[in-house]
Design a protein around this motif. Sequence first.
Motif, PDB file in Angstrom:
ATOM      1  N   ASN A 106       2.636  41.388  -0.373  1.00  0.00           N
ATOM      2  CA  ASN A 106       2.051  40.591  -1.439  1.00  0.00           C
ATOM      3  C   ASN A 106       1.758  39.223  -0.837  1.00  0.00           C
ATOM      4  O   ASN A 106       2.659  38.578  -0.294  1.00  0.00           O
ATOM      5  N   THR A 107       0.519  38.788  -0.893  1.00  0.00           N
ATOM      6  CA  THR A 107       0.164  37.521  -0.241  1.00  0.00           C
ATOM      7  C   THR A 107       0.805  36.316  -0.928  1.00  0.00           C
ATOM      8  O   THR A 107       0.711  35.205  -0.401  1.00  0.00           O
ATOM      9  N   GLN A 108       1.472  36.529  -2.065  1.00  0.00           N
ATOM     10  CA  GLN A 108       2.240  35.461  -2.693  1.00  0.00           C
ATOM     11  C   GLN A 108       3.707  35.501  -2.278  1.00  0.00           C
ATOM     12  O   GLN A 108       4.538  34.821  -2.863  1.00  0.00           O
ATOM     13  N   SER A 109       4.029  36.286  -1.278  1.00  0.00           N
ATOM     14  CA  SER A 109       5.381  36.342  -0.738  1.00  0.00           C
ATOM     15  C   SER A 109       5.383  35.700   0.634  1.00  0.00           C
ATOM     16  O   SER A 109       4.592  36.059   1.500  1.00  0.00           O
ATOM     17  N   GLY A 110       6.288  34.765   0.857  1.00  0.00           N
ATOM     18  CA  GLY A 110       6.342  34.081   2.137  1.00  0.00           C
ATOM     19  C   GLY A 110       5.363  32.916   2.178  1.00  0.00           C
ATOM     20  O   GLY A 110       4.847  32.464   1.156  1.00  0.00           O
ATOM     21  N   THR A 111       5.109  32.411   3.373  1.00  0.00           N
ATOM     22  CA  THR A 111       4.227  31.259   3.537  1.00  0.00           C
ATOM     23  C   THR A 111       2.828  31.602   3.055  1.00  0.00           C
ATOM     24  O   THR A 111       2.235  32.571   3.521  1.00  0.00           O
ATOM     25  N   GLN A 112       2.296  30.824   2.148  1.00  0.00           N
ATOM     26  CA  GLN A 112       1.079  31.225   1.450  1.00  0.00           C
ATOM     27  C   GLN A 112       0.218  30.037   1.040  1.00  0.00           C
ATOM     28  O   GLN A 112       0.720  28.930   0.809  1.00  0.00           O
ATOM     29  N   GLY A 219      13.524  21.147   1.752  1.00  0.00           N
ATOM     30  CA  GLY A 219      14.705  21.753   2.344  1.00  0.00           C
ATOM     31  C   GLY A 219      14.888  23.230   2.057  1.00  0.00           C
ATOM     32  O   GLY A 219      15.929  23.802   2.407  1.00  0.00           O
ATOM     33  N   PHE A 220      13.898  23.895   1.452  1.00  0.00           N
ATOM     34  CA  PHE A 220      14.062  25.304   1.111  1.00  0.00           C
ATOM     35  C   PHE A 220      14.321  26.168   2.341  1.00  0.00           C
ATOM     36  O   PHE A 220      15.223  27.020   2.338  1.00  0.00           O
ATOM     37  N   VAL A 221      13.541  25.991   3.388  1.00  0.00           N
ATOM     38  CA  VAL A 221      13.709  26.835   4.578  1.00  0.00           C
ATOM     39  C   VAL A 221      15.076  26.594   5.203  1.00  0.00           C
ATOM     40  O   VAL A 221      15.779  27.533   5.599  1.00  0.00           O
ATOM     41  N   GLN A 222      15.480  25.341   5.291  1.00  0.00           N
ATOM     42  CA  GLN A 222      16.808  25.008   5.807  1.00  0.00           C
ATOM     43  C   GLN A 222      17.886  25.703   4.978  1.00  0.00           C
ATOM     44  O   GLN A 222      18.821  26.309   5.533  1.00  0.00           O
ATOM     45  N   ASP A 223      17.779  25.631   3.663  1.00  0.00           N
ATOM     46  CA  ASP A 223      18.785  26.241   2.788  1.00  0.00           C
ATOM     47  C   ASP A 223      18.748  27.761   2.869  1.00  0.00           C
ATOM     48  O   ASP A 223      19.796  28.418   2.820  1.00  0.00           O
ATOM     49  N   GLY A 266       4.177  22.563   0.480  1.00  0.00           N
ATOM     50  CA  GLY A 266       5.590  22.260   0.617  1.00  0.00           C
ATOM     51  C   GLY A 266       6.345  23.476   1.088  1.00  0.00           C
ATOM     52  O   GLY A 266       5.804  24.579   1.162  1.00  0.00           O
ATOM     53  N   ASP A 267       7.624  23.274   1.414  1.00  0.00           N
ATOM     54  CA  ASP A 267       8.446  24.404   1.822  1.00  0.00           C
ATOM     55  C   ASP A 267       9.082  25.106   0.636  1.00  0.00           C
ATOM     56  O   ASP A 267       9.688  26.165   0.772  1.00  0.00           O
ATOM     57  N   ALA A 268       8.941  24.546  -0.567  1.00  0.00           N
ATOM     58  CA  ALA A 268       9.528  25.137  -1.760  1.00  0.00           C
ATOM     59  C   ALA A 268       8.687  26.303  -2.275  1.00  0.00           C
ATOM     60  O   ALA A 268       7.479  26.355  -2.042  1.00  0.00           O
ATOM     61  N   PRO A 269       9.298  27.264  -2.994  1.00  0.00           N
ATOM     62  CA  PRO A 269       8.550  28.429  -3.469  1.00  0.00           C
ATOM     63  C   PRO A 269       7.483  28.122  -4.505  1.00  0.00           C
ATOM     64  O   PRO A 269       6.577  28.928  -4.699  1.00  0.00           O
ATOM     65  N   ALA A 270       7.578  26.972  -5.190  1.00  0.00           N
ATOM     66  CA  ALA A 270       6.586  26.689  -6.229  1.00  0.00           C
ATOM     67  C   ALA A 270       5.879  25.353  -6.038  1.00  0.00           C
ATOM     68  O   ALA A 270       5.059  24.976  -6.874  1.00  0.00           O
TER      69      ALA A 270
END
Length: 338
Positions: A106-112, A219-223, A266-270
């Motif tokens: 799903n192109t909305q999963s991961g870096t997008q 900090g999402f990726v770090q967390d 951003g690195d956050a999901p939303a």
Amino acid sequence: MQQPPEQRPWDPDNTVFPRLQDLPQIPNAPKHCAWVWGPEDNLGRLNLLTPRRVQAAASEIKTGETARVDLPLNVPKQPAWSREAFTLTIKVVDEGIGNDDLYHLNTQSGTQWDGFRHMSHAPTKTFYNNTKQEDISGPEANHKCSIHHWSTRGMVGRGILIDYRAYAESQGIVYDSASYYSITYANLVACGKHQGLDIRPASEGGDIHVGDFLFVRSGFVQDYYAKSDEENTFLGLRDEPVWAGLSQEDAVRNWLHDCYFAAVAGDAPAFEVWPPPRGYKLHEYLLALWGVPIGEMVDLEGVSALARKHKRWTFFFCSAPANCPGGVASHVNGTVMF
């Protein structure tokens, strides 16, 4: 401004553009919309990536060091919002001689990149530049505002990092990016000052240039990498995802508009704090009203390390979105160069 804002299409090489409060109202369009590049436009603020600006951005390459910004395709292993997890199947073409691989994703999963077909202005169910659902799916579907238009143009320019997580840690501020933590305009200003950046537009004396790519590290990726698989799976399966991100307050909304970024990420999901506490989402303004691509779950760890190493928060950035006619989103396929 070399032309009045009422005159359309706008000249993308202008250096001064109207603030949100000064946008002219377009007949039969939602308030605060900026469909100003012509009725056939599919690029939105990517129009600001003119040859002059791309050439100027190349001067940001000084050491030749690079950082990729895409997470592995299987991160997160359990996507939020009930999205499908990435799977890889190896297809043996000739045993011991040759293989193919099959991706299911799903192109909305991961870096997008969120494309303009991803989210509409909800009250009017209108996507960017008066695109409707029937343009996207069904018997009348066409390529209006498809993601492939970005690919044929390319996404290249100057990036700027607001490393909020690094700033927060320096101030003793502790938060989990999988919690409801809102990054306000005051937070962004303070982080900018900490980095030596004035986050106002250049037209107001600040350091933000028209056509910049904005990156915000929360900090999402770090967390994510600090948590166990079990913890990340639990977070991905929550009925109502909760994530840190930019506040939906008017000051943030107005700043995002008035800086005239080519795209934000951003690195956050939303990108914005989730769930939104107000009656609107920043996604509606950025995607549907202004035509600003949104990058999510962008891996900014390497970028942050290089920025802190060189004490420099601007850089050259290039992205190669998928050339998928009719597509809604794409992985970023992006590289930062210092």
